[in-house]
Design an enzyme around this catalytic site. Structure first.
Site, PDB file in Angstrom:
ATOM      1  N   ARG A 148      66.964  19.665  23.163  1.00 16.75           N
ATOM      2  CA  ARG A 148      66.191  19.752  24.392  1.00 16.75           C
ATOM      3  C   ARG A 148      65.249  18.547  24.422  1.00 16.75           C
ATOM      4  O   ARG A 148      64.876  18.008  23.383  1.00 16.75           O
ATOM      5  CB  ARG A 148      65.360  21.035  24.445  1.00 16.75           C
ATOM      6  CG  ARG A 148      66.167  22.331  24.379  1.00 16.75           C
ATOM      7  CD  ARG A 148      65.222  23.536  24.389  1.00 16.75           C
ATOM      8  NE  ARG A 148      65.951  24.803  24.394  1.00 16.75           N
ATOM      9  CZ  ARG A 148      66.209  25.520  23.305  1.00 16.75           C
ATOM     10  NH1 ARG A 148      65.811  25.076  22.112  1.00 16.75           N
ATOM     11  NH2 ARG A 148      66.860  26.663  23.390  1.00 16.75           N
ATOM     12  N   LYS A 172      62.112  26.430  21.161  1.00 18.39           N
ATOM     13  CA  LYS A 172      61.285  27.335  21.961  1.00 18.39           C
ATOM     14  C   LYS A 172      60.588  28.360  21.071  1.00 18.39           C
ATOM     15  O   LYS A 172      61.172  28.857  20.123  1.00 18.39           O
ATOM     16  CB  LYS A 172      62.158  28.053  22.996  1.00 18.39           C
ATOM     17  CG  LYS A 172      62.652  27.148  24.119  1.00 18.39           C
ATOM     18  CD  LYS A 172      63.411  27.948  25.153  1.00 18.39           C
ATOM     19  CE  LYS A 172      63.828  27.069  26.326  1.00 18.39           C
ATOM     20  NZ  LYS A 172      64.560  27.831  27.363  1.00 18.39           N
ATOM     21  N   HIS A 244      68.917  17.263  29.774  1.00 20.37           N
ATOM     22  CA  HIS A 244      69.675  18.481  29.482  1.00 20.37           C
ATOM     23  C   HIS A 244      71.180  18.261  29.654  1.00 20.37           C
ATOM     24  O   HIS A 244      71.982  18.985  29.052  1.00 20.37           O
ATOM     25  CB  HIS A 244      69.196  19.622  30.391  1.00 20.37           C
ATOM     26  CG  HIS A 244      68.914  20.891  29.646  1.00 20.37           C
ATOM     27  ND1 HIS A 244      67.947  20.999  28.672  1.00 20.37           N
ATOM     28  CD2 HIS A 244      69.501  22.111  29.713  1.00 20.37           C
ATOM     29  CE1 HIS A 244      67.937  22.227  28.192  1.00 20.37           C
ATOM     30  NE2 HIS A 244      68.877  22.923  28.802  1.00 20.37           N
ATOM     31  N   ARG A 247      72.611  17.519  26.391  1.00 21.40           N
ATOM     32  CA  ARG A 247      72.705  18.747  25.588  1.00 21.40           C
ATOM     33  C   ARG A 247      73.940  19.551  25.989  1.00 21.40           C
ATOM     34  O   ARG A 247      74.689  20.038  25.135  1.00 21.40           O
ATOM     35  CB  ARG A 247      71.420  19.552  25.774  1.00 21.40           C
ATOM     36  CG  ARG A 247      71.364  20.909  25.075  1.00 21.40           C
ATOM     37  CD  ARG A 247      69.949  21.461  25.230  1.00 21.40           C
ATOM     38  NE  ARG A 247      69.848  22.880  24.992  1.00 21.40           N
ATOM     39  CZ  ARG A 247      69.658  23.441  23.799  1.00 21.40           C
ATOM     40  NH1 ARG A 247      69.599  22.690  22.718  1.00 21.40           N
ATOM     41  NH2 ARG A 247      69.547  24.752  23.670  1.00 21.40           N
ATOM     42  N   HIS A 270      70.130  28.915  20.565  1.00 19.72           N
ATOM     43  CA  HIS A 270      70.166  30.030  21.519  1.00 19.72           C
ATOM     44  C   HIS A 270      69.958  31.342  20.775  1.00 19.72           C
ATOM     45  O   HIS A 270      70.631  31.597  19.774  1.00 19.72           O
ATOM     46  CB  HIS A 270      71.512  30.084  22.249  1.00 19.72           C
ATOM     47  CG  HIS A 270      71.691  28.995  23.253  1.00 19.72           C
ATOM     48  ND1 HIS A 270      72.931  28.598  23.714  1.00 19.72           N
ATOM     49  CD2 HIS A 270      70.788  28.202  23.895  1.00 19.72           C
ATOM     50  CE1 HIS A 270      72.781  27.629  24.594  1.00 19.72           C
ATOM     51  NE2 HIS A 270      71.498  27.365  24.714  1.00 19.72           N
ATOM     52  N   TYR A 279      79.488  27.836  28.201  1.00 26.51           N
ATOM     53  CA  TYR A 279      80.314  26.652  27.954  1.00 26.51           C
ATOM     54  C   TYR A 279      81.802  26.991  27.918  1.00 26.51           C
ATOM     55  O   TYR A 279      82.638  26.123  28.142  1.00 26.51           O
ATOM     56  CB  TYR A 279      79.876  25.973  26.656  1.00 26.51           C
ATOM     57  CG  TYR A 279      78.455  25.475  26.750  1.00 26.51           C
ATOM     58  CD1 TYR A 279      78.141  24.368  27.517  1.00 26.51           C
ATOM     59  CD2 TYR A 279      77.423  26.156  26.122  1.00 26.51           C
ATOM     60  CE1 TYR A 279      76.841  23.929  27.647  1.00 26.51           C
ATOM     61  CE2 TYR A 279      76.114  25.721  26.237  1.00 26.51           C
ATOM     62  CZ  TYR A 279      75.823  24.614  27.001  1.00 26.51           C
ATOM     63  OH  TYR A 279      74.537  24.189  27.138  1.00 26.51           O
TER      64      TYR A 279
END
Length: 300
Positions: A148, A172, A244, A247, A270, A279
């Protein structure tokens, strides 16, 4: 309880208790400010403790005229989080958003670049000045590790574990993970550190920050967006790209080349595999290959 003190307390909760980033907290705050603006505009005097579902529903009807369904769903989610906090702190008994229905939205597939397009972006970088060498390293690192933009600009020299082939990434919620890094990216980072970064007069507090601007300070998110935007224009890339996008391209290319979805989930950081599963939809041949390889009735 008034709105502004409640919002400030909520911001502290998001930062300290949940460890959310400033950008996420700002997003939640903007949603609440939209609600308070609606109340003020319509002379509705209701505190966070006594506001009811009907009033919030009126606000949602109003906001639906201004934003798309995806933004509307995000605002409802943000309000729900705020009132969950008030219930958690015993300011309220119930959450007035519990029975609100968010608009149905399809899952938006992320934009990606082909390997040739990424190569074209990198080749377009002017390496005749120090920022060019840095910018090449930035793109190689983001694409190599699927970072990110916030993870890239906070990457530290002490986070590099090249002997083991990993970098430590802070994602995050300040959650750390180790991500494999390709030897090409390692090579460019080493060149950048030895030949470019070593000649920068580094400002106090940024001694360990990997990527620096000319003044010896860390880069901003906007600077990374600008670097990519300028390169896209330079190569006449008719796509709207952002950090992004690199990514997403990282994950998509791994999947197409046979990488396991769980491994991609770990590398991207994630929490849920369902986030990574988007994806799969970019390349439906992946599902067919899985059935061909693992189904008990596959042909030999």
């Amino acid at each position: 309880m008034k709105w502004q003190p409640a919002i400030k307390d909520y911001q502290l909760y998001l930062k300290i208790e949940r460890g959310l980033s400033k950008n996420t907290i700002d997003s939640y705050t903007r949603d609440l400010e939209k609600l308070t603006h609606f109340l003020g505009k319509n002379d509705i005097v209701l505190s966070p403790i006594i506001i009811d579902k009907n009033t919030i529903q009126q606000f949602i009807y109003e906001i639906a005229k201004q934003v798309n369904p995806r933004s509307q769903a995000r605002i409802i989610s943000g309000l729900r989080s705020f009132f969950d906090y008030l219930v958690f702190e015993d300011y309220r008994k119930t959450n007035p958003t519990d029975l609100l229905e968010a608009p149905k939205i399809g899952r938006k597939l992320p934009d990606t670049l082909s390997e040739d397009e990424i190569d074209a972006l990198i080749k377009a970088i002017d390496l005749s000045h120090p920022q060019g060498e840095r910018n090449r390293t930035i793109i190689e690192t983001m694409y190599s590790c699927g970072l990110r933009v916030s993870e890239l600009i906070t990457l530290k020299v002490s986070d590099l574990f090249f002997d083991e082939g990993f970098v430590k990434v802070t994602g995050k919620g300040n959650k750390e993970r180790f991500v494999p890094i390709h030897y090409n990216a390692q090579k460019y980072i080493t060149i950048y550190i030895d030949e470019i970064r070593s000649h920068i007069k580094i400002k106090k507090g940024f001694e360990d920050t990997l990527f620096l601007n000319r003044r010896g300070k860390g880069l901003t998110r906007q600077m990374i967006f600008t670097i990519l935007k300028d390169l896209a224009i330079k190569v006449n890339l008719n796509k709207k790209i952002s950090p992004h996008t690199l990514r997403h391209s990282f994950a998509t290319h791994l999947l197409k080349n046979g990488a396991d979805l769980r491994a991609i989930q770990q590398m991207l950081g994630h929490e849920s595999i369902t986030t990574t599963e988007v994806y799969v939809h970019l390349d439906r041949t992946y599902l067919h290959k899985v059935v061909e390889k693992f189904h008990p009735r596959r042909t030999n």
